[in-house]
Design a protein around this motif. Structure first.
Motif, PDB file in Angstrom:
ATOM      1  N   GLU A 118       0.833  -1.235   0.036  1.00 31.86           N
ATOM      2  CA  GLU A 118      -0.253  -0.186   0.006  1.00 31.86           C
ATOM      3  C   GLU A 118       0.763   1.225  -0.129  1.00 31.86           C
ATOM      4  OE1 GLU A 118      -4.014  -1.715   2.491  1.00 31.86           O
ATOM      5  OE2 GLU A 118      -2.300  -0.590   3.468  1.00 31.86           O
ATOM      6  N   GLU A 119       1.982   1.200   0.615  1.00 32.99           N
ATOM      7  CA  GLU A 119       2.857   2.404   0.844  1.00 32.99           C
ATOM      8  C   GLU A 119       3.417   2.839  -0.474  1.00 32.99           C
ATOM      9  OE1 GLU A 119       4.349   4.410   3.584  1.00 32.99           O
ATOM     10  OE2 GLU A 119       2.152   4.175   4.378  1.00 32.99           O
ATOM     11  N   ILE A 120       4.021   1.709  -1.153  1.00 31.03           N
ATOM     12  CA  ILE A 120       4.833   1.933  -2.333  1.00 31.03           C
ATOM     13  C   ILE A 120       3.520   2.287  -3.760  1.00 31.03           C
ATOM     14  CG2 ILE A 120       6.132   1.018  -4.333  1.00 31.03           C
ATOM     15  CD1 ILE A 120       7.481  -0.688  -1.933  1.00 31.03           C
ATOM     16  N   LEU A 121       2.533   1.381  -3.631  1.00 31.99           N
ATOM     17  CA  LEU A 121       1.769   1.419  -4.912  1.00 31.99           C
ATOM     18  C   LEU A 121       0.564   2.348  -4.841  1.00 31.99           C
ATOM     19  CD1 LEU A 121       1.389  -2.548  -5.865  1.00 31.99           C
ATOM     20  CD2 LEU A 121       2.926  -0.674  -7.108  1.00 31.99           C
ATOM     21  N   LEU A 122      -0.116   2.307  -3.567  1.00 33.19           N
ATOM     22  CA  LEU A 122      -1.473   3.065  -3.558  1.00 33.19           C
ATOM     23  C   LEU A 122      -1.383   4.307  -2.921  1.00 33.19           C
ATOM     24  CD1 LEU A 122      -3.331  -0.035  -2.382  1.00 33.19           C
ATOM     25  CD2 LEU A 122      -2.640   0.580  -4.736  1.00 33.19           C
ATOM     26  N   LYS A 123      -0.217   4.895  -2.449  1.00 36.40           N
ATOM     27  CA  LYS A 123      -0.439   6.287  -1.601  1.00 36.40           C
ATOM     28  C   LYS A 123      -0.029   7.526  -2.603  1.00 36.40           C
ATOM     29  CE  LYS A 123      -1.163   4.782   2.514  1.00 36.40           C
ATOM     30  NZ  LYS A 123       0.051   4.792   3.642  1.00 36.40           N
ATOM     31  N   HIS A 124       0.398   7.499  -3.704  1.00 34.20           N
ATOM     32  CA  HIS A 124       0.787   8.602  -4.379  1.00 34.20           C
ATOM     33  C   HIS A 124       0.338   8.303  -5.955  1.00 34.20           C
ATOM     34  CE1 HIS A 124       3.484   9.380  -1.112  1.00 34.20           C
ATOM     35  NE2 HIS A 124       3.927   8.083  -1.175  1.00 34.20           N
ATOM     36  N   ALA A 125      -0.370   9.632  -6.371  1.00 31.39           N
ATOM     37  CA  ALA A 125      -1.219   9.617  -7.534  1.00 31.39           C
ATOM     38  C   ALA A 125      -0.141   9.666  -8.725  1.00 31.39           C
ATOM     39  CB  ALA A 125      -1.961  10.834  -7.760  1.00 31.39           C
ATOM     40  N   THR A 126       1.216  10.236  -8.475  1.00 30.96           N
ATOM     41  CA  THR A 126       2.094  10.455  -9.598  1.00 30.96           C
ATOM     42  C   THR A 126       2.603   8.818  -9.979  1.00 30.96           C
ATOM     43  OG1 THR A 126       3.798  10.728  -7.854  1.00 30.96           O
ATOM     44  CG2 THR A 126       2.985  12.648  -9.087  1.00 30.96           C
ATOM     45  N   ILE A 127       2.700   8.104  -8.741  1.00 30.05           N
ATOM     46  CA  ILE A 127       2.987   6.424  -8.944  1.00 30.05           C
ATOM     47  C   ILE A 127       2.037   5.844  -9.858  1.00 30.05           C
ATOM     48  CG2 ILE A 127       3.853   4.333  -7.711  1.00 30.05           C
ATOM     49  CD1 ILE A 127       5.656   6.085  -5.768  1.00 30.05           C
ATOM     50  N   ILE A 128       0.810   6.000  -9.179  1.00 32.59           N
ATOM     51  CA  ILE A 128      -0.354   5.283  -9.858  1.00 32.59           C
ATOM     52  C   ILE A 128      -0.514   5.555 -11.171  1.00 32.59           C
ATOM     53  CG2 ILE A 128      -2.785   4.780 -10.051  1.00 32.59           C
ATOM     54  CD1 ILE A 128      -2.552   5.449  -6.852  1.00 32.59           C
ATOM     55  N   ASP A 129      -0.183   6.957 -11.536  1.00 39.33           N
ATOM     56  CA  ASP A 129      -0.409   7.369 -13.091  1.00 39.33           C
ATOM     57  C   ASP A 129       0.693   6.679 -13.749  1.00 39.33           C
ATOM     58  OD1 ASP A 129      -2.509   8.823 -12.482  1.00 39.33           O
ATOM     59  OD2 ASP A 129      -1.659  10.590 -12.374  1.00 39.33           O
ATOM     60  N   ALA A 130       1.910   6.631 -13.369  1.00 32.47           N
ATOM     61  CA  ALA A 130       3.296   6.180 -13.943  1.00 32.47           C
ATOM     62  C   ALA A 130       3.021   4.583 -14.333  1.00 32.47           C
ATOM     63  CB  ALA A 130       4.316   6.362 -13.129  1.00 32.47           C
ATOM     64  N   PRO A 217      13.499  -2.900  -4.482  1.00 38.09           N
ATOM     65  CA  PRO A 217      13.912  -3.440  -3.461  1.00 38.09           C
ATOM     66  C   PRO A 217      14.336  -2.298  -2.170  1.00 38.09           C
ATOM     67  CG  PRO A 217      14.956  -4.696  -4.973  1.00 38.09           C
ATOM     68  CD  PRO A 217      14.626  -3.529  -5.651  1.00 38.09           C
ATOM     69  N   ALA A 218      14.993  -1.170  -2.829  1.00 36.37           N
ATOM     70  CA  ALA A 218      15.179  -0.055  -2.045  1.00 36.37           C
ATOM     71  C   ALA A 218      13.872   0.562  -1.543  1.00 36.37           C
ATOM     72  CB  ALA A 218      16.004   1.087  -2.883  1.00 36.37           C
ATOM     73  N   TRP A 219      12.943   0.809  -2.392  1.00 33.03           N
ATOM     74  CA  TRP A 219      11.633   1.379  -2.121  1.00 33.03           C
ATOM     75  C   TRP A 219      10.717   0.251  -0.955  1.00 33.03           C
ATOM     76  CZ3 TRP A 219       9.019   2.088  -7.481  1.00 33.03           C
ATOM     77  CH2 TRP A 219       9.565   3.135  -8.186  1.00 33.03           C
ATOM     78  N   VAL A 220      11.210  -1.010  -1.204  1.00 34.22           N
ATOM     79  CA  VAL A 220      10.696  -1.805  -0.049  1.00 34.22           C
ATOM     80  C   VAL A 220      11.424  -1.611   1.376  1.00 34.22           C
ATOM     81  CG1 VAL A 220      10.447  -4.331   0.652  1.00 34.22           C
ATOM     82  CG2 VAL A 220       9.986  -3.608  -1.711  1.00 34.22           C
ATOM     83  N   TYR A 221      12.587  -1.372   1.227  1.00 32.35           N
ATOM     84  CA  TYR A 221      13.360  -1.324   2.680  1.00 32.35           C
ATOM     85  C   TYR A 221      12.806   0.005   3.184  1.00 32.35           C
ATOM     86  CZ  TYR A 221      17.373  -0.899   5.507  1.00 32.35           C
ATOM     87  OH  TYR A 221      18.274  -1.101   6.763  1.00 32.35           O
ATOM     88  N   GLU A 222      12.635   1.054   2.332  1.00 32.14           N
ATOM     89  CA  GLU A 222      12.164   2.510   2.890  1.00 32.14           C
ATOM     90  C   GLU A 222      10.810   2.239   3.493  1.00 32.14           C
ATOM     91  OE1 GLU A 222      12.503   5.178  -0.317  1.00 32.14           O
ATOM     92  OE2 GLU A 222      14.451   5.929   0.325  1.00 32.14           O
ATOM     93  N   ALA A 223      10.042   1.764   2.775  1.00 31.41           N
ATOM     94  CA  ALA A 223       8.466   1.532   3.197  1.00 31.41           C
ATOM     95  C   ALA A 223       8.535   0.805   4.425  1.00 31.41           C
ATOM     96  CB  ALA A 223       7.761   1.100   2.036  1.00 31.41           C
TER      97      ALA A 223
END
Length: 312
Positions: A118-130, A217-223
């Protein structure tokens, strides 16, 4: 010959023949794909009016060189079409496929896995759009707008019966969440690695330094580190496992994978990725690929080193 066709310039390279004569080596595309072209007698003064990502109009003759069809350009001018006219997009409904992704995350029962997804995929409109726009690759498979989402959706559909089969018959401890998590995020870094602002997809500066196998994987570590639960050894192992199913998805070190799959979940993510990417590559050649020298077969695949039987 081909007369007055407008094409997008994907690549433009100046070269010289063995006798020292200048020519242009071009990769040109329409909505269906790319073709190589040669402009003999190149002069910077005469032909310097166009660059990569420009639309040009060409008058050319098709010819075969080393078993590959290419264009021998006789005349060339600037075109009038929009760059966007040359974009190939997924044939499937983007919002329906994205809805499936959201629903999959909603079914997760492992708290950390669900939190990180949820943190990586669903929280930010710019990521969803991309994620909805990005290609899955530059050329190998799903190399079109929406291709990343199409690839992920396809893998999710393939995965469910396989997960049920192995969990019900052999090992109920196999984590459905981690397999689907790996599928959802294995190529997510491509939204940063690729420049898909134009139909001739390229690499970004950031993506050149840190490709998708490094980024996600860096995103996963941060989230995971934003998790408010206990940061004990069990947390560290689960965080490492979530990073692993993404890091290992290329499967072999000489295929760019930093690690080999070292969990059952990582093995299945890698194999499903292989199935979908290889099938989509083969389907491209079998259904819409250029005809090759053997009747009824496509041209030779630059990846598989074989032509494919065509369905025309």
């Amino acid at each position: 010959g081909i007369e007055g066709v407008e094409l997008l310039v994907e690549k433009r390279r100046e070269a010289t023949t063995k006798s020292g004569k200048a020519y242009l080596n071009l990769d040109l595309r329409d909505k269906t794909g790319s073709i190589q072209a040669r402009l003999w007698g190149y002069s910077p003064d005469k032909h310097g009016f166009f660059k990569e990502n420009d639309v040009i109009k060409v008058w050319a003759e098709p010819e075969e060189f080393a078993g590959v069809l290419q264009l021998n350009i006789k005349d060339i001018t600037l075109g009038t079409s929009s760059v966007g006219d040359f974009a190939k997009s997924t044939a499937f409904n983007v919002e329906e496929m994205w809805g499936h992704v959201v629903n999959v995350v909603g079914t997760f029962s492992e708290p950390l896995t669900k939190f990180v997804a949820e943190e990586i995929l669903l929280k930010h409109a710019t990521i969803i759009d991309a994620f909805k726009q990005a290609p899955a690759a530059k050329s190998v498979h799903n190399a079109w707008y929406g291709g990343l989402l199409e690839h992920v959706y396809s893998m999710c559909r393939i995965a469910e019966p396989l997960i049920e089969h192995y969990r019900s018959r052999y090992c109920s401890k196999i984590s459905r969440d981690k397999i689907l998590f790996g599928i959802l995020l294995h190529d997510a870094g491509k939204i940063v690695e690729y420049d898909f602002s134009k139909p001739s997809f390229g690499f970004t500066a950031v993506g050149t330094l840190t490709n998708h196998i490094v980024i996600a994987p860096a995103w996963v570590y941060e989230a995971a580190n934003r998790w408010t639960g206990p940061k004990d050894q069990a947390f560290k192992m689960e965080r490492a496992h979530l990073m692993h199913v993404i890091s290992a998805h290329h499967g072999q070190l000489d295929w760019g994978s930093p690690v080999r799959p070292a969990s059952v979940e990582a093995v299945l993510v890698h194999q499903i990725d292989m199935v979908d990417s290889k099938m989509m590559h083969a389907i491209d050649f079998a259904v819409s690929g250029k005809a090759g020298s053997t009747p009824g077969f496509s041209e030779t695949s630059y990846i598989e080193k074989t032509p494919f039987l065509q369905y025309k």
